[in-house]
Design an enzyme around this catalytic site. Structure first.
Site, PDB file in Angstrom:
ATOM      1  N   HIS A 306      60.751 -11.670 -25.516  1.00 24.57           N
ATOM      2  CA  HIS A 306      62.033 -10.982 -25.686  1.00 24.57           C
ATOM      3  C   HIS A 306      62.734 -10.904 -24.340  1.00 24.57           C
ATOM      4  O   HIS A 306      62.074 -10.754 -23.316  1.00 24.57           O
ATOM      5  CB  HIS A 306      61.805  -9.555 -26.218  1.00 24.57           C
ATOM      6  CG  HIS A 306      63.035  -8.960 -26.794  1.00 24.57           C
ATOM      7  ND1 HIS A 306      63.966  -8.307 -26.033  1.00 24.57           N
ATOM      8  CD2 HIS A 306      63.511  -8.969 -28.061  1.00 24.57           C
ATOM      9  CE1 HIS A 306      64.958  -7.930 -26.813  1.00 24.57           C
ATOM     10  NE2 HIS A 306      64.713  -8.308 -28.047  1.00 24.57           N
ATOM     11  N   ASP A 364      60.172  -9.374 -35.040  1.00 18.47           N
ATOM     12  CA  ASP A 364      60.117 -10.373 -36.097  1.00 18.47           C
ATOM     13  C   ASP A 364      58.704 -10.821 -36.425  1.00 18.47           C
ATOM     14  O   ASP A 364      58.468 -11.394 -37.486  1.00 18.47           O
ATOM     15  CB  ASP A 364      60.962 -11.597 -35.704  1.00 18.47           C
ATOM     16  CG  ASP A 364      62.429 -11.252 -35.707  1.00 18.47           C
ATOM     17  OD1 ASP A 364      62.834 -10.498 -36.600  1.00 18.47           O
ATOM     18  OD2 ASP A 364      63.157 -11.706 -34.815  1.00 18.47           O
TER      19      ASP A 364
HETATM   20  N1  CMC Z   1      56.480 -19.140 -26.899  1.00 14.47           N
HETATM   21  C1  CMC Z   1      56.144 -19.811 -25.781  1.00 14.47           C
HETATM   22  N2  CMC Z   1      56.733 -19.632 -24.578  1.00 14.47           N
HETATM   23  C2  CMC Z   1      57.718 -18.732 -24.494  1.00 14.47           C
HETATM   24  C3  CMC Z   1      58.125 -17.991 -25.610  1.00 14.47           C
HETATM   25  C4  CMC Z   1      57.484 -18.214 -26.846  1.00 14.47           C
HETATM   26  N3  CMC Z   1      57.833 -17.529 -27.927  1.00 14.47           N
HETATM   27  N4  CMC Z   1      59.129 -17.164 -25.252  1.00 14.47           N
HETATM   28  C5  CMC Z   1      59.328 -17.384 -23.950  1.00 14.47           C
HETATM   29  N5  CMC Z   1      58.473 -18.325 -23.473  1.00 14.47           N
HETATM   30  C6  CMC Z   1      58.347 -18.788 -22.087  1.00 14.47           C
HETATM   31  C7  CMC Z   1      59.493 -19.711 -21.692  1.00 14.47           C
HETATM   32  O1  CMC Z   1      59.173 -21.055 -21.947  1.00 14.47           O
HETATM   33  C8  CMC Z   1      59.619 -19.409 -20.227  1.00 14.47           C
HETATM   34  O2  CMC Z   1      58.557 -20.049 -19.555  1.00 14.47           O
HETATM   35  P1  CMC Z   1      58.759 -20.587 -18.036  1.00 14.47           P
HETATM   36  O3  CMC Z   1      59.038 -19.367 -17.211  1.00 14.47           O
HETATM   37  O4  CMC Z   1      57.479 -21.265 -17.705  1.00 14.47           O
HETATM   38  O5  CMC Z   1      59.927 -21.533 -18.087  1.00 14.47           O
HETATM   39  C9  CMC Z   1      59.342 -17.915 -20.126  1.00 14.47           C
HETATM   40  O6  CMC Z   1      58.478 -17.620 -21.254  1.00 14.47           O
HETATM   41  C10 CMC Z   1      60.605 -17.044 -20.204  1.00 14.47           C
HETATM   42  O7  CMC Z   1      61.275 -17.376 -21.422  1.00 14.47           O
HETATM   43  P2  CMC Z   1      62.853 -17.531 -21.589  1.00 14.47           P
HETATM   44  O8  CMC Z   1      63.124 -18.514 -22.675  1.00 14.47           O
HETATM   45  O9  CMC Z   1      63.473 -17.778 -20.253  1.00 14.47           O
HETATM   46  O10 CMC Z   1      63.210 -16.075 -22.071  1.00 14.47           O
HETATM   47  P3  CMC Z   1      64.571 -15.614 -22.729  1.00 14.47           P
HETATM   48  O11 CMC Z   1      64.724 -14.184 -22.360  1.00 14.47           O
HETATM   49  O12 CMC Z   1      65.684 -16.553 -22.369  1.00 14.47           O
HETATM   50  O13 CMC Z   1      64.296 -15.791 -24.286  1.00 14.47           O
HETATM   51  C11 CMC Z   1      63.570 -15.367 -26.496  1.00 14.47           C
HETATM   52  C12 CMC Z   1      63.884 -14.754 -25.111  1.00 14.47           C
HETATM   53  C13 CMC Z   1      63.354 -14.231 -27.474  1.00 14.47           C
HETATM   54  C14 CMC Z   1      64.757 -16.218 -26.957  1.00 14.47           C
HETATM   55  C15 CMC Z   1      62.291 -16.245 -26.358  1.00 14.47           C
HETATM   56  O14 CMC Z   1      61.210 -15.438 -25.947  1.00 14.47           O
HETATM   57  C16 CMC Z   1      61.963 -16.973 -27.668  1.00 14.47           C
HETATM   58  O15 CMC Z   1      62.500 -18.059 -27.925  1.00 14.47           O
HETATM   59  N6  CMC Z   1      61.049 -16.372 -28.511  1.00 14.47           N
HETATM   60  C17 CMC Z   1      60.748 -16.951 -29.810  1.00 14.47           C
HETATM   61  C18 CMC Z   1      61.855 -16.648 -30.803  1.00 14.47           C
HETATM   62  C19 CMC Z   1      61.840 -15.200 -31.254  1.00 14.47           C
HETATM   63  O16 CMC Z   1      60.801 -14.635 -31.587  1.00 14.47           O
HETATM   64  N7  CMC Z   1      63.032 -14.596 -31.290  1.00 14.47           N
HETATM   65  C20 CMC Z   1      63.221 -13.226 -31.768  1.00 14.47           C
HETATM   66  C21 CMC Z   1      63.616 -12.291 -30.677  1.00 14.47           C
HETATM   67  S1  CMC Z   1      63.555 -10.558 -31.157  1.00 14.47           S
HETATM   68  C22 CMC Z   1      64.732 -10.379 -32.378  1.00 14.47           C
HETATM   69  C23 CMC Z   1      66.100 -10.801 -32.015  1.00 14.47           C
HETATM   70  O17 CMC Z   1      66.540 -10.689 -30.873  1.00 14.47           O
HETATM   71  O18 CMC Z   1      66.786 -11.223 -32.936  1.00 14.47           O
END
Ligand code: CMC
Length: 453
Positions: A306, A364
């Site tokens: 998140h 989720d």
């Molecule tokens: N599985 C594997 N790696 C992950 C995941 C994941 N679910 N989430 C983040 N990472 C890694 C990402 O690859 C990055 O790694 P590195 O630093 O080596 O490049 C690091 O963790 C930071 O991630 P980010 O993508 O920069 O984080 P963000 O804040 O931009 O994204 C997120 C947040 C929620 C979009 C992301 O964690 C994600 O795609 N999660 C899966 C989808 C999900 O469950 N979404 C629901 C969110 S809660 C409800 C809502 O908001 O609607």
């Protein structure tokens, strides 16, 4: 705390930024005059460090795993409140008195039916249309059905639109479901509470009596409360952005629905269950975790991570408890998908990749399982999220319209394109062989069109 001062490399002061303080959370450097005073803009894709507004609605402490609606912890509200009361709290700032709640519930209930003509709108969709596609079209269309409440400058019209949207979202959402499965639309029953009425419209059929199971209504209430608001997330920011142009509230909520649909926002609850079904058995978990860590593989653990929570999402805790209660009370113990989810969570939380990046289960991860236990089909999960989040979107939209500081949203950019150049005639183009990059694999114009397939 003193103002924040920006210096250039030589130590010369570029700008002095006043610090703004809220009641909780980080201070913000006020950059509103930065461009005018110094000629410099700020760069923050995804707005990780940008406060786009001040808001008194929801507070999240991502490190401590705290979520407050108007100061009240989310688990207290789930335990003691119902969704309509929480809607009142989010919209108006205080828990309602008995009379206020009765009046608000009555006003909302009076709007549960939709204009009969609206049902013909559904019939324009294919039966296999995704309910979110139907929802965003139908909610946008409400602006044409209720033109008497779209003047955003009139507080009474704003209130009526808010009540209409809260009242009609369950009806519209249930109709989207009924349409996709070919069953007749079910009219709302105003003698039922909000959640029971929604379950009635989703699951009853004219041919048989239907009694709402109070356990399911209680779980639905918890589900709607935990998803109702989450401060400036993508869809809420979308609603605020669209609303900043003074677009009508129905158009704003349709835009919120569009944003929520994305698989890494509200679409994640659907993606979590699809992922668990795809993983299938515990024997495949190691491979799923390996793929999630592989940067060359687009697979991510859905329901993990998140932007704000760097500890366990408090909503995930509530959802997991509600799911456990449902399993026990509905005699569904040993659900293999739940066993798989728990084992995936256990293994991920022991893995350095997830631990070092502070990736914990988010709402989720378990909300999809709760919906599944309620008998809600996979493609309706995000639609139910939208039904709940409509209350949060409306609270932010109302707050934004009433906030004197808000202006039309108009971010700046760092321009990285070509500098000014003379026009090139078509015969002179690409003589050096350099062509812009185009995606490959598109059907050529001579191939049969896939449109309408
Ligand atoms: N599985 C594997 N790696 C992950 C995941 C994941 N679910 N989430 C983040 N990472 C890694 C990402 O690859 C990055 O790694 P590195 O630093 O080596 O490049 C690091 O963790 C930071 O991630 P980010 O993508 O920069 O984080 P963000 O804040 O931009 O994204 C997120 C947040 C929620 C979009 C992301 O964690 C994600 O795609 N999660 C899966 C989808 C999900 O469950 N979404 C629901 C969110 S809660 C409800 C809502 O908001 O609607």
């Amino acid at each position: 705390m003193a103002d924040y001062t920006l210096h250039d490399d030589a130590g010369k002061e570029i700008a002095r930024l006043p610090l703004l303080h809220g009641t909780l959370g980080s201070a913000a450097a006020d950059v509103r005059r930065l461009l005018d005073d110094s000629g410099i803009t700020t760069y923050d894709p995804g707005f990780s460090s940008t406060a786009s507004c001040s808001s008194a609605i929801t507070f999240i402490d991502g490190d401590q795993g705290v979520l407050l609606y108007r100061g009240y912890p989310i688990d207290d509200l789930v335990e003691k409140s119902d969704f309509v009361e929480v809607a009142y709290l989010l919209l108006f700032g205080e828990l309602p008195s008995d009379a206020e709640l009765r009046n608000f519930s009555r006003d909302v209930t009076l709007h549960t039916m939709v204009h009969e003509q609206l049902s013909t709108f559904y019939r324009g969709f294919r039966r296999d249309a995704h309910p979110m596609a139907v929802l965003l079209g139908v909610v946008g269309a409400l602006s044409a059905f209720y033109p008497d409440s779209i003047d955003v400058f009139d507080p009474l019209q704003r209130l009526i639109s808010i009540e209409r949207l809260i009242a009609k979202m369950p009806t519209i959402t249930a109709m989207a479901y009924k349409y996709t499965i070919g069953q007749p639309f079910v009219y709302p029953r105003n003698d039922l509470d909000y959640c029971s009425n929604f379950l009635h419209m989703m699951f009853s059929v004219p041919a048989e009596p239907y009694t709402v199971n109070p356990l399911l209504a209680k779980a639905m209430n918890a589900l709607l409360i935990v998803m109702a608001d989450h401060e400036q997330n993508a869809s809420t920011s979308t609603v605020r952005t669209v609303g900043s142009s003074r677009a009508n509230p129905f158009a704003c909520i349709a835009a919120g629905i569009s944003s929520l649909w994305g698989p890494i926002h509200g679409g994640a609850n659907e993606a979590v269950v699809a992922m668990l079904v795809g993983i299938g058995t515990k024997a495949n978990l190691a491979d799923a975790i390996r793929r999630a860590k592989d940067k060359d593989d687009p697979f991510r653990l859905m329901g993990f991570g998140h932007r704000v929570y760097k500890s366990y999402d408090p909503r995930a805790k509530v959802m997991r408890r509600i799911y456990e209660e449902l399993l026990a009370e509905l005699d569904l113990a040993d659900d293999p998908l739940f066993e798989l989810a728990k084992e995936l969570e256990r293994r991920a939380l022991e893995d350095d990749y997830f631990v070092s990046r502070k990736l914990y289960p988010n709402v989720d991860f378990y909300s999809g399982l709760v919906m599944k236990a309620l008998g809600i089909p996979l493609n309706m999960f995000t639609a139910i999220f939208a039904l709940s989040r409509t209350v949060g979107w409306l609270s932010h939209w109302k707050e934004m319209i009433e906030d004197q500081d808000q202006r039309i949203a108009r971010p700046r950019q760092i321009y990285v394109g070509a500098t000014q150049r003379p026009y090139v005639g078509i015969a002179q183009r690409r003589l050096d062989g350099a062509a812009p990059k185009m995606p490959t694999g598109r059907p050529m114009p001579s191939e049969p069109s896939i449109v309408g397939g």
